[in-house]
Design a protein around this motif. Structure first.
Motif, short mmCIF file in Angstrom:
data_model
loop_
_atom_site.label_atom_id
_atom_site.label_comp_id
_atom_site.label_asym_id
_atom_site.label_seq_id
_atom_site.Cartn_x
_atom_site.Cartn_y
_atom_site.Cartn_z
N UNK A 4 50.69 71.79 35.78
CA UNK A 4 49.53 71.09 36.31
C UNK A 4 48.63 70.49 35.24
N UNK A 5 48.72 71.02 34.01
CA UNK A 5 47.93 70.42 32.92
C UNK A 5 48.43 70.88 31.56
N UNK A 6 48.11 70.10 30.58
CA UNK A 6 48.41 70.41 29.18
C UNK A 6 47.19 71.12 28.60
N UNK A 7 47.42 72.08 27.73
CA UNK A 7 46.34 72.72 27.01
C UNK A 7 46.28 72.11 25.62
N UNK A 8 45.12 71.71 25.21
CA UNK A 8 44.95 71.14 23.87
C UNK A 8 45.31 69.66 23.82
N UNK A 9 45.54 69.20 22.61
CA UNK A 9 45.86 67.79 22.36
C UNK A 9 47.33 67.52 22.59
N UNK A 10 47.67 66.26 22.76
CA UNK A 10 49.07 65.88 22.94
C UNK A 10 49.82 66.03 21.62
N UNK A 11 51.13 66.22 21.68
CA UNK A 11 51.92 66.28 20.45
C UNK A 11 51.76 65.02 19.58
N UNK A 12 51.57 63.87 20.21
CA UNK A 12 51.37 62.64 19.45
C UNK A 12 50.06 62.73 18.66
N UNK A 13 48.98 63.21 19.31
CA UNK A 13 47.70 63.36 18.63
C UNK A 13 47.79 64.34 17.46
N UNK A 14 48.61 65.38 17.62
CA UNK A 14 48.75 66.40 16.59
C UNK A 14 49.77 66.04 15.51
N UNK A 15 50.55 65.00 15.76
CA UNK A 15 51.57 64.60 14.79
C UNK A 15 52.76 65.55 14.75
N UNK A 16 53.04 66.23 15.89
CA UNK A 16 54.14 67.19 15.93
C UNK A 16 55.36 66.66 16.65
N UNK A 19 57.99 61.12 18.97
CA UNK A 19 57.97 60.28 20.16
C UNK A 19 59.35 60.08 20.74
N UNK A 20 60.37 60.49 19.99
CA UNK A 20 61.75 60.36 20.43
C UNK A 20 62.36 61.74 20.67
N UNK A 21 62.03 62.67 19.78
CA UNK A 21 62.58 64.02 19.89
C UNK A 21 61.64 64.91 20.70
N UNK A 22 61.91 66.19 20.72
CA UNK A 22 61.09 67.14 21.46
C UNK A 22 59.65 67.16 21.01
#
Length: 79
Positions: A4-16, A19-22
């Motif tokens: 229902x929701x993500x906790x914290x910042x998106x992986x893109x925002x965190x640089x983790x 955008x293609x892989x997990x």
């Protein structure tokens, strides 16, 4: 069951993520439980019994970057 929701910042925002892989992530489920997306390290983590932990056959140990948890801290309830 659904997320229902993500906790914290998106992986893109965190640089983790590329955008293609997990993308490591922490998600809240509609029943109030949490789901974690991470790299499966069950076979590499070794014996967990010294920590009083164990992994059932239907469970996996996953690695999630520290930045993912730190970014989610403000979204995790205290109780």
């Amino acid at each position: 069951m659904r997320a229902v929701r993500r906790l914290g910042k998106t992986p893109v925002e965190l640089g983790t993520t590329t955008g293609v892989s997990g993308s490591p992530d922490i998600l809240e489920l509609d029943d109030g439980a949490y789901a974690v997306i991470g790299v499966d390290i069950t076979d590499q983590v070794g014996d967990l019994s010294a920590l009083g932990a164990r992994c059932a056959p239907n469970e996996r140990v996953v690695r999630v970057p520290r930045t993912t948890f730190v970014a989610a801290k403000h979204d995790i309830p205290e109780d």
